[in-house]
Scaffold this motif. Structure first.
Motif, PDB file in Angstrom:
ATOM      1  N   GLU A 181      27.992   2.795 -55.348  1.00  0.00           N
ATOM      2  CA  GLU A 181      26.579   3.308 -54.624  1.00  0.00           C
ATOM      3  C   GLU A 181      26.739   2.309 -53.385  1.00  0.00           C
ATOM      4  O   GLU A 181      26.209   2.801 -52.376  1.00  0.00           O
ATOM      5  CB  GLU A 181      25.477   3.127 -55.669  1.00  0.00           C
ATOM      6  CG  GLU A 181      25.037   4.356 -56.334  1.00  0.00           C
ATOM      7  CD  GLU A 181      23.963   4.189 -57.474  1.00  0.00           C
ATOM      8  OE1 GLU A 181      23.401   5.147 -58.234  1.00  0.00           O
ATOM      9  OE2 GLU A 181      23.327   2.941 -57.286  1.00  0.00           O
ATOM     10  N   GLN A 199      28.978   3.857 -51.355  1.00  0.00           N
ATOM     11  CA  GLN A 199      28.660   5.179 -50.771  1.00  0.00           C
ATOM     12  C   GLN A 199      27.753   4.768 -49.458  1.00  0.00           C
ATOM     13  O   GLN A 199      27.849   5.567 -48.726  1.00  0.00           O
ATOM     14  CB  GLN A 199      27.925   5.928 -51.871  1.00  0.00           C
ATOM     15  CG  GLN A 199      28.823   6.469 -52.649  1.00  0.00           C
ATOM     16  CD  GLN A 199      28.060   7.350 -53.886  1.00  0.00           C
ATOM     17  OE1 GLN A 199      27.193   6.760 -54.401  1.00  0.00           O
ATOM     18  NE2 GLN A 199      28.810   8.603 -54.126  1.00  0.00           N
ATOM     19  N   ASP A 200      26.911   3.812 -49.764  1.00  0.00           N
ATOM     20  CA  ASP A 200      25.698   3.613 -48.750  1.00  0.00           C
ATOM     21  C   ASP A 200      26.512   3.011 -47.520  1.00  0.00           C
ATOM     22  O   ASP A 200      26.020   3.295 -46.499  1.00  0.00           O
ATOM     23  CB  ASP A 200      24.566   2.632 -49.342  1.00  0.00           C
ATOM     24  CG  ASP A 200      23.830   3.279 -50.328  1.00  0.00           C
ATOM     25  OD1 ASP A 200      23.738   4.354 -50.379  1.00  0.00           O
ATOM     26  OD2 ASP A 200      23.068   2.502 -51.298  1.00  0.00           O
ATOM     27  N   MET A 244      28.946   1.861 -61.604  1.00  0.00           N
ATOM     28  CA  MET A 244      27.778   2.558 -60.813  1.00  0.00           C
ATOM     29  C   MET A 244      27.328   1.769 -59.608  1.00  0.00           C
ATOM     30  O   MET A 244      27.194   2.401 -58.443  1.00  0.00           O
ATOM     31  CB  MET A 244      26.840   3.082 -61.509  1.00  0.00           C
ATOM     32  CG  MET A 244      27.248   4.407 -62.471  1.00  0.00           C
ATOM     33  SD  MET A 244      25.642   4.521 -63.357  1.00  0.00           S
ATOM     34  CE  MET A 244      26.165   6.265 -64.372  1.00  0.00           C
ATOM     35  N   ARG A 245      26.808   0.659 -59.716  1.00  0.00           N
ATOM     36  CA  ARG A 245      26.257  -0.140 -58.685  1.00  0.00           C
ATOM     37  C   ARG A 245      27.138  -0.260 -57.665  1.00  0.00           C
ATOM     38  O   ARG A 245      26.899  -0.209 -56.358  1.00  0.00           O
ATOM     39  CB  ARG A 245      25.813  -1.599 -59.342  1.00  0.00           C
ATOM     40  CG  ARG A 245      24.893  -2.449 -58.361  1.00  0.00           C
ATOM     41  CD  ARG A 245      24.670  -3.862 -58.805  1.00  0.00           C
ATOM     42  NE  ARG A 245      25.960  -4.755 -59.270  1.00  0.00           N
ATOM     43  CZ  ARG A 245      26.346  -5.375 -58.221  1.00  0.00           C
ATOM     44  NH1 ARG A 245      25.616  -5.335 -56.953  1.00  0.00           N
ATOM     45  NH2 ARG A 245      27.223  -6.115 -58.309  1.00  0.00           N
ATOM     46  N   MET A 297      31.697   8.389 -59.954  1.00  0.00           N
ATOM     47  CA  MET A 297      30.368   8.379 -60.583  1.00  0.00           C
ATOM     48  C   MET A 297      30.412   9.512 -61.782  1.00  0.00           C
ATOM     49  O   MET A 297      29.786   9.115 -62.855  1.00  0.00           O
ATOM     50  CB  MET A 297      29.311   8.975 -59.603  1.00  0.00           C
ATOM     51  CG  MET A 297      28.944   7.915 -58.642  1.00  0.00           C
ATOM     52  SD  MET A 297      28.083   6.191 -59.260  1.00  0.00           S
ATOM     53  CE  MET A 297      26.585   6.912 -59.579  1.00  0.00           C
ATOM     54  N   LYS A 314      34.423  12.298 -51.514  1.00  0.00           N
ATOM     55  CA  LYS A 314      34.361  13.067 -52.999  1.00  0.00           C
ATOM     56  C   LYS A 314      34.927  12.194 -53.945  1.00  0.00           C
ATOM     57  O   LYS A 314      34.619  12.282 -55.154  1.00  0.00           O
ATOM     58  CB  LYS A 314      35.362  14.328 -52.645  1.00  0.00           C
ATOM     59  CG  LYS A 314      35.221  15.370 -53.757  1.00  0.00           C
ATOM     60  CD  LYS A 314      36.598  16.269 -53.636  1.00  0.00           C
ATOM     61  CE  LYS A 314      36.495  17.217 -54.821  1.00  0.00           C
ATOM     62  NZ  LYS A 314      36.879  16.221 -55.866  1.00  0.00           N
ATOM     63  N   MET A 337      32.128  10.271 -55.413  1.00  0.00           N
ATOM     64  CA  MET A 337      31.416  11.166 -56.275  1.00  0.00           C
ATOM     65  C   MET A 337      32.207  11.402 -57.772  1.00  0.00           C
ATOM     66  O   MET A 337      31.634  11.694 -58.859  1.00  0.00           O
ATOM     67  CB  MET A 337      30.970  12.346 -55.566  1.00  0.00           C
ATOM     68  CG  MET A 337      29.708  12.970 -56.193  1.00  0.00           C
ATOM     69  SD  MET A 337      28.821  13.985 -55.036  1.00  0.00           S
ATOM     70  CE  MET A 337      29.767  15.447 -54.622  1.00  0.00           C
ATOM     71  N   ASP A 338      33.371  11.568 -57.703  1.00  0.00           N
ATOM     72  CA  ASP A 338      34.339  11.997 -58.776  1.00  0.00           C
ATOM     73  C   ASP A 338      34.194  10.885 -59.668  1.00  0.00           C
ATOM     74  O   ASP A 338      34.008  10.659 -60.915  1.00  0.00           O
ATOM     75  CB  ASP A 338      35.671  12.026 -58.456  1.00  0.00           C
ATOM     76  CG  ASP A 338      35.691  13.691 -57.844  1.00  0.00           C
ATOM     77  OD1 ASP A 338      34.686  14.443 -58.163  1.00  0.00           O
ATOM     78  OD2 ASP A 338      36.857  13.906 -57.308  1.00  0.00           O
TER      79      ASP A 338
END
Lengths: 195, 126
Positions: free
Chosen positions: A66, A69-70, A62-63, A116, A110, A113-114
């Motif tokens: 993210e 993503q950022d 997750m880390r 995650m 996308k 997000m999938d």
């Protein structure tokens, strides 16, 4: 009257022999039962370790997701600004190409997000493991009750080392303290000539 | 009425991984004002202390379950109109019926996708 007493005596004798035999059999299984019951808390602890391990792995994925993503959000913002500048100076071809690239990169949002949402497996695993631990604890309580009710004794540690379950538990325990880290593995490899 | 992107959302789950997943999806959907609670009791305390526009909750939690929290929300005059979405591994028909009877706004079965969460939100805030 005498025949009746003899018959009753015979039946009582039969019952006593049956009880003695039953108690002997219970005593035979008592030691392994007590040993198995003693192994259960250890097995439950390993199940809970499993939860911790999957949680740590999930949080790390997750880390990293993210961070990506950022970074992508920042890059998308920069690209959008560049596109508007290019459009202002009438560089339509270049802004068009950049716009196409931005759209292609947006597809990855996308996918991220999938990734995650796919990590929600950890919650499902943790819930099942908790239920399994509850079952193991319940079985242990029942075994302890049997041991106490029938006064069964555990004769030393001989039974702890027997059986497949005991062997697997020993392996799990050993893996906690004897599992080597990569630096130690590299050290050993270099000692054997691996560069 | 469409969902206000500035509304305060409360994510209730005892698992930190699930709270983070839901928060991440909500952020990608444009909702950044998100707070967390670890169980129903913790959530009720927060709901009474501040104003929230939406609650996303798990079912199975220690201290107070999601379904008990939902019943408490519906029984509270100040909170009863608050939309509550349940996101849970409880996938039995009986669970869904129980949640509907308790006044759930919508229901998602784990594992779920971002699309399903968005679709349910659109239905709640249409």
């Amino acid at each position: 009257m005498l025949n009746g007493k003899v018959k009753l005596y015979d039946e009582l004798g039969e019952l006593a022999r049956y009880l003695e035999s039953a108690m002997r059999k219970m005593a035979e299984v008592g030691a392994p039962m007590a040993a198995d019951s003693a192994q259960l808390p250890q097995a439950a602890a390993h199940l809970l370790d499993l939860n911790k391990m999957t949680e740590e792995g999930t949080l790390e994925v997750m880390r990293l997701t993210e961070i990506i993503q950022d970074n992508r959000a920042r890059a998308a913002k920069d690209l959008a600004e560049i596109i508007s500048i290019l459009e202002a100076v009438d560089c339509q071809t270049l802004s068009g190409r950049l716009g196409k690239t931005v759209n292609e990169l947006a597809q990855d949002d996308k996918h991220l997000m999938d990734i995650m949402t796919a990590l929600s497996f950890q919650d499902l695993v943790a819930q099942r493991v908790k239920k399994l631990v509850a079952i193991v604890e319940d079985v242990q309580c029942k075994l302890v009750e049997l041991v106490v009710v029938f006064g069964l004794k555990q004769d030393g540690t001989a039974h702890e080392t027997q059986g497949k379950a005991g062997e697997m538990l020993r392996q799990l325990e050993a893996s906690k303290s004897t599992a080597i880290k990569q630096d130690l593995a590299d050290e050993l490899l270099s000692e054997f000539g691996f560069k | 009425m469409p969902a206000d992107p500035n509304m305060k959302i409360l994510v209730v789950d005892d698992m930190s991984t699930m709270r983070r997943i839901v928060k991440n999806i909500m952020k990608q959907l444009g909702f950044a004002n998100i707070e967390e609670a670890e169980n129903g009791q913790d959530a009720l305390t927060k709901l009474h202390a501040e104003s929230y526009g939406f609650v996303i909750s798990d079912w199975n939690m220690p201290v107070m379950t999601g379904i008990d929290m939902l019943r408490a929300i519906r029984a509270d005059d100040k909170l009863k109109a608050l939309p509550v979405l349940m996101v849970t591994a409880e996938a039995q028909k009986e669970n869904l019926i129980e949640a509907i009877q308790a006044g759930v706004s919508n229901y998602i079965v784990k594992p779920f996708t971002a699309e399903v969460l968005q679709e349910k939100m659109n239905k709640i805030f249409k």
